[in-house]
Enzyme design. Structure first.
Site, mmCIF file in Angstrom:
data_model
loop_
_atom_site.group_PDB
_atom_site.id
_atom_site.type_symbol
_atom_site.label_atom_id
_atom_site.label_comp_id
_atom_site.label_asym_id
_atom_site.label_seq_id
_atom_site.Cartn_x
_atom_site.Cartn_y
_atom_site.Cartn_z
ATOM 1 N N GLU A 11 2.705 62.731 32.560
ATOM 2 C CA GLU A 11 3.718 62.967 31.523
ATOM 3 C C GLU A 11 3.155 64.011 30.590
ATOM 4 O O GLU A 11 2.074 63.833 30.027
ATOM 5 C CB GLU A 11 4.014 61.706 30.711
ATOM 6 C CG GLU A 11 4.781 60.667 31.457
ATOM 7 C CD GLU A 11 5.064 59.441 30.586
ATOM 8 O OE1 GLU A 11 5.172 59.577 29.354
ATOM 9 O OE2 GLU A 11 5.170 58.348 31.164
ATOM 10 N N GLU B 25 1.200 53.772 31.587
ATOM 11 C CA GLU B 25 0.303 53.843 30.427
ATOM 12 C C GLU B 25 -0.447 52.525 30.253
ATOM 13 O O GLU B 25 -0.495 51.951 29.169
ATOM 14 C CB GLU B 25 1.110 54.219 29.164
ATOM 15 C CG GLU B 25 1.638 55.637 29.260
ATOM 16 C CD GLU B 25 2.726 55.992 28.260
ATOM 17 O OE1 GLU B 25 3.293 55.080 27.642
ATOM 18 O OE2 GLU B 25 3.017 57.180 28.115
#
Ligand SMILES: *[C@@H]1O[C@H](CO)[C@@H](O)[C@H](O)[C@H]1NC(C)=O
Ligand SMILES: *[C@@H]1O[C@H](CO)[C@@H](O)[C@H](O)[C@H]1NC(C)=O
Length: 985
Positions: free
Chosen positions: A288, A193
């Site tokens: 994800e 991320e």
């Protein structure tokens, strides 16, 4: 995983090219070693060993399960879903607790996990960080990082020097286990991320640090990682596109456990367009995707969160991402596990259950079975992999509003998938309507027969297919959902499902007239119409209807719950023997040799087996025992199995013989803290500079977890009557303060505050008298970072300011301790995070084998009568037979609201932190392997009372959560015994 609290090559051995099939400009094109396999991709999907594949993956964290044998249990459960991949994080802070010294031993060894993945038949996506987030301590960053100055997660040279040895170390382990070297790893992800960025002054920086990204990819290459790399952008922001395949995250259902379902946001429709905008030449990859949610101190508990994030969520949101032609999908988490040994960040507690399909105690939730239906369908629908979304219809009905996306197979130019969903799935409105679809025989409005409607309940979505080949059978359309199909001995078996009572329609292109023969179920539920080119059947779904259409087509039309019982095994770990098994709770493995089909798995009640297999399979075994079967009216074999779950006696922990010592000797007058670390730094690497005369930040001295104790030695000027302090420990932390042996008070904590300004009245100090202020504080874990360049994980634990009222004494010194040895921790087997700074733990009294015979007998149900810390030990024996899986937990019953905190050690492993007045967790699963199921166990508890009135446990029980026959055999994790600790204090 996103924390919404914050928004939430050297190895050129043998050669096999890993080249993106379209070779889009800008992507790295590398050479891979070995000839066992290759991983490539085009704009639609990945290919593994030349075969186009859907990557359907579930996230599992090896570090959250310190019993190596249990990996196989979890991974077989993932495999049985129909998934083909698992994704993992590696936590840097655990394996390099002391800078430069790697611990890949025992429970921290990754090799058993990779071996188990291979044995289960799963590929692996390896995500080693350096940063992982994952609601873990420091987000994976090591505690010693507090002493590495400057920004982290960018190209700052201090940080680069910190991470490079780790990536080199973990990278070599990944390289050794990548598919090109015969291992299961197919994809690697650097960073995590990496989507928001900060300047040194804390302001937002719009630009990512591309030099950092380059260094990371170079380090992956240098370690010999040759498989494709992906990123997981926290949103589709076009970050870190220098990886091979751009990927992103999405958590569309939100995290509102208080308002299950009604708080759901509308399912987003921008995935595909967003992804194509950034990376049009690579597969739409959601690295994800929400598989549950996390919960924080004072939260709702995972059973409540599961109401929001259960099977309905999977029906609505997973199917919504199929509408975006998602061809790599990783469900975060598929199995959460446990934040044992202080592994959580302050935003979470011991359980990392996550409300996942596989619960923390490894039992299967309904969501598991829903996911199984969907994954199996995609695995037998190769045209999905080359489909792209086309027209989106939105229309109101007499009930709810409906959204339909048409996916068109751009390569095969034949098939369509209609993803039909509630536009507002958070509303409780059912709908019945007709659907207009495009087929090879023109536009049709379905269902066609009679007055039937297409039914879509609230919180549901369905996939309707057209021109769908099930082997030789051409399905013109089906409003019933397909779970799977197989061609077995020339007969095509198609498994279809819907909700009980709904009617569904399937139309088959066939020019021959076929006899419709209902072999099981009520023939009155089936109507049909044959034309010169089609046979259309309508079935009212009622438990199980089996219909033969001539000799070569067999339809199973079952209701959803019954569909849950069907399994599509990967026989001998190769999809070349067509078998469907109706079973029960879990089908783990299916091996075919000679004429015997050997099934293994778990049952939890009387189970009806049905074996739908080639005739060459003539005998069947279940966990090694012969399964007696009878021939059904449609040529399959059916048998009944009665589960045996023997009753076992487990000890009553309320009544075992508990021994106790005081674990706060520090507040006695004679206590000698000379062996403690002296807090004598006057410089901190931390950006937050304190006002204290010496630095009182625990991480500056190497203490990163568990309880921290501070002792300030002062000589009174005379008249000191107030002690003020500013102290920080992370959300839900607490602390208690003593002046010599006099208790001054506590801050008992609350879910949110991570720091506290306290003021404590002193009995005025006499001139020249000596005073020691002892502070016991909780450390709730290192914070996570969120943005690159942010230094949140360095948030201090300790005091940034203190002062006195009345007069100012002379400071002699400050002492501190956390776990014995700090970064040079005492227990290599259980790792640096396992221990905290309490006296009894520093001494090692939490370990098995310690002789506590001289301790006083006292039960934690009796507890303390005032503030302080008790430490309890007891031993008990278990004798659980083989062949069953009886997951257990330590349960504290209902919360009382009193201010006390308990840490639980089982055979030396810290497996729970209970905070009675904050909660929510009251039941702490302890896996087999930590618990010795065949012999002696040691349980130790610290009980910290933060109230004048004292504290005692209301109850403590060892409970069996579920009784299942089957399971796998488990070797206990190493649990080294107590040995006297030299230099302990
Ligand atoms: C790197 O660390 C040194 C030593 O702590 C420090 O002086 C220097 O300022 C740091 N560099 C950056 C960019 O923060
Ligand atoms: C369906 O959508 C229309 C138009 O947006 C809206 O007026 C109507 O209230 C919606 N119906 C339901 C049941 O949500």
């Amino acid at each position: 995983m996103v924390s919404f609290s914050k928004i939430a090559l050297l190895a050129v051995a043998a050669q096999a090219a890993i080249i993106p099939t379209d070779s889009p400009a800008g992507l790295r094109i590398r050479q891979a070693g070995g000839s066992q396999g290759t991983v490539t991709w085009d704009k639609y999907s990945f290919y593994v060993n030349g075969e186009r594949v859907m990557i359907y993956s579930g996230e599992v964290h090896p570090f959250r399960n310190p019993v190596q044998d249990l990996h196989l249990d979890v991974l077989q459960k993932v495999k049985a879903l129909g998934f083909n991949t698992v994704s993992i994080y590696v936590h840097w802070g655990i394996v390099e607790y002391e800078r430069g010294k790697f611990n890949w031993d025992g429970v921290f060894d990754l090799q058993p996990f990779f071996d188990a993945a291979k044995a289960a038949g799963l590929w692996v996506i390896a995500r080693p960080g350096p940063y992982i987030n994952g609601e873990s301590a420091g987000g994976g960053l090591p505690g010693w990082g507090s002493r590495v100055e400057g920004q982290w997660r960018n190209s700052n040279a201090n940080y680069t020097a910190a991470w490079q040895p780790y990536i080199n170390s973990v990278g070599k382990i990944i390289a050794k286990n990548q598919i090109t070297n015969g291992g299961p790893i197919i994809i690697a992800q650097p960073e995590n991320e990496y989507s928001g960025f900060m300047n040194p002054d804390g302001s937002l920086n719009p630009d990512e640090d591309k030099e950092y990204e380059r260094l990371l990819l170079e380090a992956f290459d240098g370690a010999g990682i040759t498989i494709p790399t992906v990123c997981n952008d926290a949103w589709i922001g076009g970050h870190f596109t220098s990886v091979d395949v751009y990927g992103y995250d999405n958590y569309p259902a939100g995290f509102d456990c208080a308002n299950p379902i009604t708080s759901w946001p509308d399912p987003p429709e921008w995935f595909y367009g967003g992804q194509r905008g950034v990376a049009p030449n690579t597969p739409n990859s959601i690295v994800e995707f929400q598989g549950g949610g996390f919960d924080s101190w004072g939260g709702y508990g995972f059973e409540q969160c599961y109401k929001d994030l259960g099977p309905e969520m999977v029906r609505v949101y997973n199917k919504n991402v199929y509408a975006s032609a998602t061809h790599l999908l990783n469900v975060y988490m598929i199995y959460g596990g446990t934040n044992w040994g202080h592994l959580s960040n302050p935003g979470g507690y011991s359980s990392y259950d996550y409300g996942a399909a596989i619960a923390e105690d490894r039992t299967l939730r309904e969501k598991y079975y829903e996911l199984k239906l969907q994954a199996n369908f995609l695995m037998v629908s190769p045209a999905y992999l080359t489909s792209a979304p086309g027209e989106v219809q939105k229309f109101p009905t007499s009930g709810s509003n409906i959204t339909i996306t048409e996916l068109w197979d751009e390569v095969g130019q034949k098939q369509r998938f209609y993803i039909i969903r509630q536009t507002k799935p958070q509303e409780f409105i059912n709908s019945a309507f007709k659907v207009t679809i495009n087929t090879s025989v023109g536009q049709l409005t379905v269902p066609q027969l009679g007055n039937a409607a297409y039914v879509l309940p609230s919180q549901d979505s369905k996939i309707l297919v057209t021109d769908y080949p099930a082997g030789p059978v051409n399905i013109l359309y089906s409003t019933l959902e397909i779970m799977t199909w197989k061609v077995i001995d020339g007969r095509t078996v198609i498994l279809l499902y819907a909700n009980t009572g709904e009617s569904g329609e399937i139309s088959i292109l066939t020019s021959t007239s076929r006899k419709v023969d209902v072999r099981r179920g009520k023939s009155s539920t089936v109507t049909f119409k044959q034309t010169s080119s089609t046979l259309t059947l309508q079935v009212v779904v009622d438990h199980e209807t089996v219909i033969a259409l001539g000799d070569d087509i067999l339809l199973y039309v079952v209701d959803r719950v019954n569909a849950y019982n069907f399994w599509v095994p990967d026989v001998n770990l190769k999809q070349d023997i067509p078998v469907i098994i109706k079973g029960g709770y879990l089908l783990r493995t299916t091996k075919f040799s000679g004429n015997t089909l050997a099934l293994t798995g778990d049952t939890n009640g009387t189970t009806v087996f049905e074996v739908i297999a080639p005739k060459s399979a003539q005998a069947y075994t279940w966990n090694g025992q012969r399964l007696d079967t009878d021939l059904t009216r449609y040529g399959t074999q059916e048998g009944r199995y009665r589960t045996k779950t023997p009753r076992v006696d487990i000890p009553d922990l309320g009544r075992v013989k508990w021994k106790y010592i005081n674990s706060l000797p520090e507040v006695s007058a004679s206590y000698d803290d000379s062996k403690w670390v002296t807090a004598d730094h006057t410089y901190t690497w931390n950006k937050i500079k304190p006002t204290t005369p010496v630095i009182l930040y625990a991480s500056d001295y190497g203490f990163h977890s568990g309880n921290i104790l501070w002792r300030g030695h002062f000589t009174a000027t005379g008249g000191e009557n107030l002690f003020n302090l500013t102290i920080q420990g992370g959300n839900a932390f607490a602390y208690s303060v003593w002046d010599n042996d006099k208790y001054l008070g506590s801050f008992t904590g609350a879910p949110a505050p991570s720091a506290h300004n306290g003021s404590y009245t002193l009995t005025p100090w006499a001139k020249g008298s000596n005073h020691v202020l002892t502070i016991l504080q909780d450390h709730m874990g290192l914070e996570q970072n969120w943005f690159g360049g942010e230094e949140n994980f360095k948030s201090f634990r300790g005091l940034s300011d203190y002062s006195f009222g009345g007069a100012t004494p002379t400071l002699k010194m400050w002492k501190l301790t956390g776990n014995l040895g700090g970064e040079k921790f005492a227990d290599w087997a259980r790792g640096g995070y396992n221990e905290g700074g309490l006296y009894a733990v520093r001494k090692g009294y939490h370990l098995p084998g310690f002789d506590d015979s001289k301790w006083v007998s006292k039960s934690p149900l009796k507890g303390l009568t005032g503030p302080g810390v008790d430490f309890y030990r007891a031993t008990f024996t278990l004798n659980i037979p083989d062949g069953v899986d009886y997951p257990m937990a330590i349960d504290f019953g209902a919360r009382t609201g009193n201010s006390y905190r308990v840490e639980i050690y089982v055979n030396g492993w810290q497996f729970g932190k209970y905070v009675d007045d904050i909660g929510p967790q009251t039941s702490f699963p302890v896996p087999q392997g930590i618990l010795n199921y065949k012999g002696e166990n040691t349980i130790a508890l610290s009980l910290w009372s933060l109230e004048d009135s004292g504290a005692a446990l209301e109850s403590i029980d060892l409970v069996i959560r579920k009784q299942i026959e089957g399971g796998i055999s488990v070797t206990n994790s190493p649990a080294p015994n107590y040995m006297e600790r030299a230099n302990s204090y």
